[in-house]
Scaffold this motif. Structure first.
Motif, PDB file in Angstrom:
ATOM      1  N   GLY A 146       0.767  -1.644   0.029  1.00 53.58           N
ATOM      2  CA  GLY A 146      -0.358  -0.419   0.169  1.00 53.58           C
ATOM      3  C   GLY A 146       0.969   1.106  -0.190  1.00 53.58           C
ATOM      4  N   VAL A 147      -0.002   2.228  -0.092  1.00 55.61           N
ATOM      5  CA  VAL A 147       0.519   3.803  -0.114  1.00 55.61           C
ATOM      6  C   VAL A 147      -0.123   5.143   0.784  1.00 55.61           C
ATOM      7  N   THR A 148       0.894   5.714   1.535  1.00 60.70           N
ATOM      8  CA  THR A 148       1.153   5.785   3.078  1.00 60.70           C
ATOM      9  C   THR A 148       0.594   8.040   2.410  1.00 60.70           C
ATOM     10  N   VAL A 167      -2.702  -1.660  -2.215  1.00 62.32           N
ATOM     11  CA  VAL A 167      -1.757  -1.794  -3.060  1.00 62.32           C
ATOM     12  C   VAL A 167      -1.822  -3.766  -3.555  1.00 62.32           C
ATOM     13  N   PRO A 168      -2.581  -4.326  -3.497  1.00 63.13           N
ATOM     14  CA  PRO A 168      -2.083  -5.681  -3.462  1.00 63.13           C
ATOM     15  C   PRO A 168      -1.548  -6.621  -4.565  1.00 63.13           C
ATOM     16  N   LEU A 169      -0.311  -7.152  -4.205  1.00 67.74           N
ATOM     17  CA  LEU A 169       0.785  -7.366  -4.724  1.00 67.74           C
ATOM     18  C   LEU A 169       0.675  -9.407  -5.569  1.00 67.74           C
ATOM     19  N   ILE A 178       7.642  -3.789  -7.975  1.00 63.49           N
ATOM     20  CA  ILE A 178       7.575  -2.936  -7.381  1.00 63.49           C
ATOM     21  C   ILE A 178       7.058  -1.147  -6.645  1.00 63.49           C
ATOM     22  N   ARG A 179       8.421  -0.924  -6.908  1.00 70.96           N
ATOM     23  CA  ARG A 179       8.623   0.448  -6.899  1.00 70.96           C
ATOM     24  C   ARG A 179       7.537   1.558  -8.001  1.00 70.96           C
ATOM     25  N   ASP A 180       7.498   1.289  -9.416  1.00 69.80           N
ATOM     26  CA  ASP A 180       6.547   1.411 -10.193  1.00 69.80           C
ATOM     27  C   ASP A 180       5.491   1.496 -10.084  1.00 69.80           C
ATOM     28  N   ARG A 187       1.119   8.792  -6.344  1.00 64.80           N
ATOM     29  CA  ARG A 187      -0.299   9.899  -7.371  1.00 64.80           C
ATOM     30  C   ARG A 187      -1.369   9.990  -6.825  1.00 64.80           C
ATOM     31  N   ARG A 188      -1.743   8.935  -7.360  1.00 69.38           N
ATOM     32  CA  ARG A 188      -3.235   8.393  -7.208  1.00 69.38           C
ATOM     33  C   ARG A 188      -3.732   9.172  -5.901  1.00 69.38           C
ATOM     34  N   LEU A 189      -2.977   8.957  -4.763  1.00 66.87           N
ATOM     35  CA  LEU A 189      -3.160   9.235  -3.893  1.00 66.87           C
ATOM     36  C   LEU A 189      -2.930  10.795  -3.319  1.00 66.87           C
ATOM     37  N   LEU A 190      -2.202  10.997  -4.155  1.00 67.43           N
ATOM     38  CA  LEU A 190      -2.268  12.953  -4.080  1.00 67.43           C
ATOM     39  C   LEU A 190      -2.844  13.384  -4.117  1.00 67.43           C
TER      40      LEU A 190
END
Length: 335
Positions: A146-148, A167-169, A178-180, A187-190
């Motif tokens: 995920g992203v925070t 973010v499921p992997l 994973i980085r990409d 950016r979507r979270l922003l």
């Protein structure tokens, strides 16, 4: 009768590494958002680059990107110097936004914006706090990522969580993939967070310290293959080190690094059991190395001799022009 006046754009200063491929899309997003005024960008001294992105194609330069847009650029030695704090205060920001900036902000900096300092961390806090989350997610075969966005405190990645995106992997991605993925989701979270920043909605949830995992930068032991491991463990190290720097194939100073590999299916592998670390050159599969439960087919590797010469590489494991270090390794271990 007219409706209420729309809120004025929020003034933000973005903090990021000069060559950050995380920060560059954030700056582009902020520059085009109608509710945001980019008051400044704070980045590193000229020539001081983040090692994450060295050698990659499509290099970015946030200082140039900001200057081209007419945005003030600050490039201090330390973000915590009194002169830097004063320069930030002159920009009169509502928010400082952090996207891949590697200096720790002290209280005088945290007190500069009218509202808050918000950090965007490409990881599922409280798990994967710290550096190189992509390496460690690949190394662990992570499936639940995920992203925070969090309110920044003097600690490292430990402030209350403003927003997150899961973010499921599938557990087989390499660190670059994973980085990409996490950069894109950040950016979507922003975009999701900006309306809350405009409204001053800073309701955040404290992190659970019992769930916290913190990782620093990987060391040589973390990037070296132990051939007594099973195939999945070996391949996780290879994936964690891809695309850079590659997983060390041996700890004997040969400087050979594996960039891509796969476990050979049993019906394609040699039938005879071999001890871990045995190397074979196969006419069809090229370079193969035995691990605990399978043969690993090396698909690409590079050679980094200790003398500091430029690394050489092979496009595939069966390339006839193998680097001298690989020839020596084969001579010592090949049956």
């Amino acid at each position: 009768m007219t409706g209420p006046e729309p809120p004025a754009p929020i003034r933000v200063v973005l903090l990021s590494e000069t060559n950050s491929k995380f920060g560059a899309p954030f700056l582009a997003e902020l520059l085009t958002h109608p509710d945001v005024e980019v008051a400044g960008v704070l980045t590193r001294l000229p020539g001081q680059l983040c090692s994450y992105y060295l050698g990659e194609p499509d290099q970015v330069d946030l200082a140039e990107q900001a200057s081209s847009a007419g945005v003030t650029v600050l490039r201090p030695h330390s973000v915590n110097d009194p002169e830097t704090v004063a320069a930030l205060a002159e920009l009169d920001p509502d928010y400082l936004l952090i996207a891949n900036y590697q200096q720790i902000l002290r209280k005088p900096v945290l007190d500069v914006p009218r509202r808050a300092v918000v950090n965007f961390h490409p990881g599922p806090l409280p798990r994967y706090a710290g550096l190189a989350p992509f390496f460690w997610m690949a190394r662990h075969g992570e499936r639940d990522s995920g992203v925070t966005a969090l309110i920044t405190t003097p600690g490292i990645d430990d402030g209350p969580v403003l927003a997150q995106r899961p973010v499921p992997l599938d557990g087989t991605e390499d660190a670059g993939q994973i980085r990409d993925r996490l950069f894109s989701e950040s950016r979507r979270l922003l975009r999701e967070v900006i309306p809350r920043l405009v409204a001053g909605d800073l309701k955040a949830v404290p992190q659970d310290p019992e769930q916290r995992t913190y990782f620093s930068s990987p060391g040589p032991d973390d990037t070296s293959i132990n051939w007594s491991w099973n195939a999945e463990e070996v391949l996780r190290v290879v994936r964690a080190c891809h695309p850079q720097p590659g997983a060390l194939i041996a700890t004997d100073g040969t400087g050979l690094r594996v960039h891509q590999a796969r476990a050979l299916p049993r019906d394609a592998a040699p039938g005879t059991a071999h001890s871990p670390g045995t190397v074979r050159s196969h006419p069809r599969h090229g370079l193969m190395i035995a691990c605990a439960d399978a043969w690993i087919q090396v698909l690409s590797l590079s050679w980094h001799p200790q003398g500091g010469a430029a690394p050489s590489s092979t496009g595939g494991a069966d390339d006839p022009d193998l680097a001298a270090g690989l020839v020596e390794l084969l001579a010592a271990h090949t049956e």
